[in-house]
Design a protein around this motif. Sequence first.
Motif, mmCIF file in Angstrom:
data_model
loop_
_atom_site.group_PDB
_atom_site.id
_atom_site.type_symbol
_atom_site.label_atom_id
_atom_site.label_comp_id
_atom_site.label_asym_id
_atom_site.label_seq_id
_atom_site.Cartn_x
_atom_site.Cartn_y
_atom_site.Cartn_z
ATOM 1 N N GLU A 60 0.833 -1.094 0.087
ATOM 2 C CA GLU A 60 0.014 -0.032 -0.070
ATOM 3 C C GLU A 60 0.723 1.139 0.202
ATOM 4 O O GLU A 60 0.610 2.236 -0.708
ATOM 5 C CB GLU A 60 -0.959 -0.054 1.066
ATOM 6 N N ARG B 6 -16.754 -2.004 -1.193
ATOM 7 C CA ARG B 6 -15.672 -2.135 -2.299
ATOM 8 C C ARG B 6 -16.165 -2.640 -3.383
ATOM 9 O O ARG B 6 -15.589 -3.240 -4.370
ATOM 10 C CB ARG B 6 -14.951 -3.288 -1.340
ATOM 11 N N ASP C 140 -5.311 7.602 2.249
ATOM 12 C CA ASP C 140 -5.678 6.171 2.517
ATOM 13 C C ASP C 140 -7.183 5.970 1.925
ATOM 14 O O ASP C 140 -7.557 5.149 1.415
ATOM 15 C CB ASP C 140 -5.561 5.819 3.762
ATOM 16 N N ASN D 34 -15.478 10.084 4.518
ATOM 17 C CA ASN D 34 -15.661 8.441 4.634
ATOM 18 C C ASN D 34 -16.716 8.287 5.453
ATOM 19 O O ASN D 34 -17.119 8.739 6.728
ATOM 20 C CB ASN D 34 -14.416 8.144 5.539
ATOM 21 N N SER E 142 -10.091 2.562 -5.889
ATOM 22 C CA SER E 142 -10.075 1.151 -6.194
ATOM 23 C C SER E 142 -11.760 0.814 -6.226
ATOM 24 O O SER E 142 -11.994 0.115 -7.091
ATOM 25 C CB SER E 142 -9.816 0.174 -4.656
ATOM 26 N N GLN F 97 -8.859 3.742 -1.470
ATOM 27 C CA GLN F 97 -10.222 3.076 -1.286
ATOM 28 C C GLN F 97 -10.951 3.467 -2.351
ATOM 29 O O GLN F 97 -11.757 2.849 -3.093
ATOM 30 C CB GLN F 97 -10.934 3.126 0.033
#
Length: 768
Positions: free
Chosen positions: A250, A390, A274, A627, A281, A278
Amino acid sequence: MKTAIYQQQSIDLEHLAREQYQKIYLAGKNGELNCPVCHKKVRLYLGINVATPHFFHTHLLEQHCPDPSPLLVTTDDSEKYIERNGFKIPKGRTITENPISAEPFRAAKHIEFTVPFNQSNGGTPLTRPPYLQQLAENGVVLDEYQTAAVLDTEGSLLVLAGAGSGKTRVLTARTAYMLEVKQIDPRTIMLVTFTSKAAAEMKNRLQSYPQMRRAKVNQIVTGTFHSIFYRILMFHDAANWSSNNLLKKEWQRDKILKDAGKELDLSDKEFAYDLALQQISLWKNSLLMPSEINPASEWEETAVFLYKRYEEYKHREGFFDFDDMLIGCYQLLSSTPTLLEQYQNRFHYFLIDEFQDINKVQYELIKLLSGKHKNVCAVGDDDQAIYSFRGSDPSYLLEFEKDFPYAKLVTLEQNYRSSHEIVAAANQMIAANKVRRSKKMKAQCTSGTLPLLFFPYDEEEEATMIVTDIQERISKGANPSDFAILYRTNAGSRAVFERLASSNLPFKMDQDSESFYDRYIVRSTLSFLKVSLNEDDPHAISEILPFLFLKQTVLKEVKAQSILKDCSFLEALSHLKTTHAFQEKKLKKVVTVIRGLKQLPPHTAIEKIEKDIGFLDFLKKRGNEANKLEKGSDDLKDLNVAAKSFPTIEALLAHAEHMSAMNKEIKNLSKHFTDAVSLSTIHRAKGLEYQTVYLIGAVDGSLPHDFSLEAHRSGDFSALEEERRLFYVAMTRAEEQLFISVPQSRRGKKANRSRFLAPLNKKMKTDS
């Protein structure tokens, strides 16, 4: 016994405010409570199964002294008054405060919902083909519906495999039947799992079946999506897809983003890289390239810019990441019809595990490869679709017949894991979801014990009650590995981790779960406290600079000003020259605020940091508030709750350092534990099972999470339905006993019990 002596005063549980119970519990644990009759040491009992809290003697558990009468009752009023010039003055309260009413202790209660238990044998078929009979004689017994899923090998098939319904058994028995009875060439079968562990388990099971030879099993193309499709890429284009060019770590991907961020003058302490990784992705797994994204916020605009630079850098340098393995294979097959036809001719049968967790690029790959033969067996449960963050999309399972119009459907409704009481409750709860395939699981056994709701005052007391209950059960013969404590997010484990760490119970946790006190926002807040105690702490000064909207390069100037003005690093902040007069004025004020923190109790100091230093403005700029799950402001609230247990800043900081070290130690020890209590997020516990499960934080805002409630208020019901599925997954991890914690307060405010519990408090007298 309801009374005890604490600090030379008599306290009575009948009159003690609920928020004081945990404090008195800790006082007893530290040997600070005495019996008012015999003056021996006593402790406060806070558990789940005993109706009410009480004091008990530590030296002789069976000793019972009568409560003295008359009783002088005093309570700790230190939090209601402040002392000035020797006088106690009532504390002022701002109109924005939301005080928590001190409610009496509520005893645990079983859920109201019950249905009669009618034992089912799972519809065992009257006759079995010879090979399935052989399997049964070897312990692989299939019920009627499992048998149907095994035998129907031609064409597309959707197997709705509810919780505990034996889906792994079905997949392996079906594969064995295809090889031994149908004599299908193993090289034409692709068996896809979501973890390498699941793939290895299936191969091992297959090899244990009668007549199954290792050589034949090894010819099946088995593995995760990434492993299978990366092998295809390597075979056709090894030069461009060499593992030497894979961004495995990472930090490698993080560095590319941070270098790109310099173009926007973004500091790694000011922007949540970070979270951006995410998000990138997620976009990639949804087959969204940078030019196809419409940013919904300023933060997303920045993330899209970084995404574009990230892809340009990889292309220029010849690197690729894990997401590229699937995208690259999809692009290869889509753009090369002859190659696609070659693989369509090679693979005739596809067996896909955990189909509810499939994302867009994975689904498109399966559609491409199965386009000729259409023999797709998809096994999954839409009620356990919990990975949308995800890119997973349960609509592929829900609308399976759209792309496979002649597909057959088999529903596995027999639960071989949990008791009838747990299964019936889980059925009743999940039935409230509107977007789902109808099914109702049936259990094979009954425990006679309904799921139990218990009502701690807050997160601290919740942890105490759970650990007490586990200790009691282990003393009666249970094993530590029988128990799991499940929570919505890692931050929710703080109190229970601390209570377990101070007990003698072995426990294990996720290897990638960081200590609560190492979380960025928590660590930075503690740095303000450290600076208040030591104005020349360079590391702590460095940690707080971003929150003052200062770059790290300023640290050199701070040190220089400290020498020139002969002052501390902290005071040097007030001498900094910036391009904005208002910022210089604010820095002078901040120095005064920080200096005043050391005089305050920890939780008051943290509130002052939040209100007077502009924490929330920083969090919005950094992206933490983008987030959905782990908001930085939530970390601050959790820290404030933890801080209330400590009288001084020094004590809190020492505790934080100790817990951070304990976290590292426990993770190292966890690798060697075979018999330990499991601490886990619900997401990580999926697929696992435990005799007894404690589900913590069943209140609105925790489970369901705040972000789903916000979406619901805006008319989007999908997030709330996924939260309900998460609750369902947690419930169905329990085999025999399920305890659900409903705290009366959360993060210092009154909490409302989870809306998901409403169906469980409706009485039902007949089976439905």
